[in-house]
Design a protein around this motif. Sequence first.
Motif, PDB file in Angstrom:
ATOM      1  N   LYS A   1     -10.525 -18.853 -12.067  1.00  0.00           N
ATOM      2  CA  LYS A   1     -11.302 -17.777 -12.694  1.00  0.00           C
ATOM      3  C   LYS A   1     -10.646 -17.450 -14.036  1.00  0.00           C
ATOM      4  N   LEU A   2     -10.864 -18.344 -14.984  1.00  0.00           N
ATOM      5  CA  LEU A   2     -10.113 -18.283 -16.237  1.00  0.00           C
ATOM      6  C   LEU A   2     -10.479 -17.105 -17.128  1.00  0.00           C
ATOM      7  N   ARG A   3     -11.722 -16.697 -17.139  1.00  0.00           N
ATOM      8  CA  ARG A   3     -12.079 -15.533 -17.965  1.00  0.00           C
ATOM      9  C   ARG A   3     -11.364 -14.285 -17.440  1.00  0.00           C
ATOM     10  N   GLU A   4     -11.361 -14.128 -16.116  1.00  0.00           N
ATOM     11  CA  GLU A   4     -10.671 -12.993 -15.510  1.00  0.00           C
ATOM     12  C   GLU A   4      -9.165 -13.125 -15.690  1.00  0.00           C
ATOM     13  N   ALA A   5      -8.665 -14.354 -15.566  1.00  0.00           N
ATOM     14  CA  ALA A   5      -7.226 -14.596 -15.736  1.00  0.00           C
ATOM     15  C   ALA A   5      -6.796 -14.250 -17.159  1.00  0.00           C
ATOM     16  N   LEU A   6      -7.621 -14.593 -18.133  1.00  0.00           N
ATOM     17  CA  LEU A   6      -7.301 -14.284 -19.527  1.00  0.00           C
ATOM     18  C   LEU A   6      -7.112 -12.775 -19.699  1.00  0.00           C
ATOM     19  N   ALA A   7      -8.019 -12.002 -19.133  1.00  0.00           N
ATOM     20  CA  ALA A   7      -7.892 -10.536 -19.208  1.00  0.00           C
ATOM     21  C   ALA A   7      -6.639 -10.069 -18.470  1.00  0.00           C
ATOM     22  N   ALA A   8      -6.341 -10.704 -17.338  1.00  0.00           N
ATOM     23  CA  ALA A   8      -5.161 -10.315 -16.560  1.00  0.00           C
ATOM     24  C   ALA A   8      -3.871 -10.658 -17.308  1.00  0.00           C
ATOM     25  N   TRP A   9      -3.808 -11.826 -17.936  1.00  0.00           N
ATOM     26  CA  TRP A   9      -2.612 -12.179 -18.720  1.00  0.00           C
ATOM     27  C   TRP A   9      -2.419 -11.174 -19.851  1.00  0.00           C
ATOM     28  N   ARG A  10      -3.520 -10.785 -20.474  1.00  0.00           N
ATOM     29  CA  ARG A  10      -3.422  -9.801 -21.566  1.00  0.00           C
ATOM     30  C   ARG A  10      -2.949  -8.451 -21.053  1.00  0.00           C
ATOM     31  N   ALA A  11      -3.370  -8.093 -19.845  1.00  0.00           N
ATOM     32  CA  ALA A  11      -2.896  -6.840 -19.244  1.00  0.00           C
ATOM     33  C   ALA A  11      -1.392  -6.895 -19.000  1.00  0.00           C
ATOM     34  N   VAL A  12      -0.903  -8.049 -18.549  1.00  0.00           N
ATOM     35  CA  VAL A  12       0.543  -8.209 -18.344  1.00  0.00           C
ATOM     36  C   VAL A  12       1.265  -8.021 -19.668  1.00  0.00           C
ATOM     37  N   LEU A  13       0.717  -8.599 -20.732  1.00  0.00           N
ATOM     38  CA  LEU A  13       1.366  -8.486 -22.042  1.00  0.00           C
ATOM     39  C   LEU A  13       1.361  -7.053 -22.567  1.00  0.00           C
ATOM     40  N   VAL A  14       0.373  -6.281 -22.180  1.00  0.00           N
ATOM     41  CA  VAL A  14       0.372  -4.860 -22.554  1.00  0.00           C
ATOM     42  C   VAL A  14       1.498  -4.142 -21.817  1.00  0.00           C
ATOM     43  N   LEU A  15       1.640  -4.467 -20.532  1.00  0.00           N
ATOM     44  CA  LEU A  15       2.659  -3.810 -19.707  1.00  0.00           C
ATOM     45  C   LEU A  15       4.061  -4.343 -19.962  1.00  0.00           C
ATOM     46  N   SER A  16       4.136  -5.609 -20.325  1.00  0.00           N
ATOM     47  CA  SER A  16       5.431  -6.268 -20.526  1.00  0.00           C
ATOM     48  C   SER A  16       5.320  -7.217 -21.715  1.00  0.00           C
ATOM     49  N   PRO A  17       5.388  -6.684 -22.938  1.00  0.00           N
ATOM     50  CA  PRO A  17       5.113  -7.473 -24.140  1.00  0.00           C
ATOM     51  C   PRO A  17       5.958  -8.737 -24.308  1.00  0.00           C
ATOM     52  N   GLY A  18       7.157  -8.771 -23.785  1.00  0.00           N
ATOM     53  CA  GLY A  18       8.003  -9.943 -23.975  1.00  0.00           C
ATOM     54  C   GLY A  18       7.902 -10.967 -22.861  1.00  0.00           C
ATOM     55  N   ASN A  19       6.964 -10.810 -21.952  1.00  0.00           N
ATOM     56  CA  ASN A  19       6.874 -11.707 -20.807  1.00  0.00           C
ATOM     57  C   ASN A  19       6.407 -13.091 -21.255  1.00  0.00           C
ATOM     58  N   GLU A  20       7.321 -14.069 -21.166  1.00  0.00           N
ATOM     59  CA  GLU A  20       7.030 -15.423 -21.641  1.00  0.00           C
ATOM     60  C   GLU A  20       5.978 -16.116 -20.783  1.00  0.00           C
ATOM     61  N   GLU A  21       6.032 -15.903 -19.473  1.00  0.00           N
ATOM     62  CA  GLU A  21       5.032 -16.522 -18.592  1.00  0.00           C
ATOM     63  C   GLU A  21       3.639 -16.007 -18.931  1.00  0.00           C
ATOM     64  N   ALA A  22       3.536 -14.708 -19.176  1.00  0.00           N
ATOM     65  CA  ALA A  22       2.238 -14.122 -19.521  1.00  0.00           C
ATOM     66  C   ALA A  22       1.745 -14.650 -20.869  1.00  0.00           C
ATOM     67  N   ALA A  23       2.657 -14.785 -21.825  1.00  0.00           N
ATOM     68  CA  ALA A  23       2.268 -15.314 -23.135  1.00  0.00           C
ATOM     69  C   ALA A  23       1.758 -16.750 -23.006  1.00  0.00           C
ATOM     70  N   ALA A  24       2.467 -17.568 -22.218  1.00  0.00           N
ATOM     71  CA  ALA A  24       2.047 -18.954 -22.016  1.00  0.00           C
ATOM     72  C   ALA A  24       0.732 -19.007 -21.247  1.00  0.00           C
TER      73      ALA A  24
END
Length: 181
Positions: A51-74
Motif C-alpha cells: 500500500k505504497l500511497r498510504e506508506a508514503l504518507a506514513a513515512w512522512r509522518a515518521v519524518l515529522v515525528l523524528s526528522p533525522g530517522n534514516e529508515e523513514a527518509a529512505a
Amino acid sequence: RLEAARTEFPESIEIQDLERDVRSAMAARESTQSPAEDALANARRLMTAGKLREALAAWRAVLVLSPGNEEAAAGETRAAELVGRSDALVAEASARLARGDPEGALELLAEASRAIPGDPVIAGRVRECERAVMEIDAELAAAEGERGGGTSAPAVQRLRNLAGRFPGSERVRSALTRAET
C-alpha cells in the motif's frame, strides 16, 4: 502508597487486586512504543503490504515525528519514487486513452500496476480501458461478420465510425484498411 497500604492491610484482596493492576499497567507502559516508533512500524507494515500511497504518507509522518530517522527518509524516497513512476504511467495512459488508444493505455496501466499492485487509482483506470477494449472487440467482430471475408459498405462504415471514436487504436486502423481494400 501501595506499599504502605499493603503493610497496613496485608490480608486485603482489594489491595492485592490493585497491586496486580498497577504492575500490569506499569509493564504495558514500559512496552508501549513512542508515537514515532508506532508510525515507523505502521509505515513498514504498509510498505510490506504494497500500500505504497498510504506508506508514503506514513513515512512522512515518521519524518515529522523524528526528522533525522534514516529508515523513514529512505522509505519515503523509495515510496515516492514508486508512486511517482506509477502516477506518470497513469497520466500517460490517460493521455493515450484520450487519443483513442485504450490498448496502449492498458499496457501502460499494467506496468503501473506492477509498481503498485492493487492500487485503486490504477484499478479504476484499468476498468475504464477494459470497457473501451471490449467495445472495440465487439465492433470489430460485428464488422468482420458483416464483411464475410469480402468488402461490405456497412462494415466499412462501422469501422470508420469506430476509427472516429478510437483514432489511436492500431487494431481499428488495421481492420479499416483491410475492409477498404
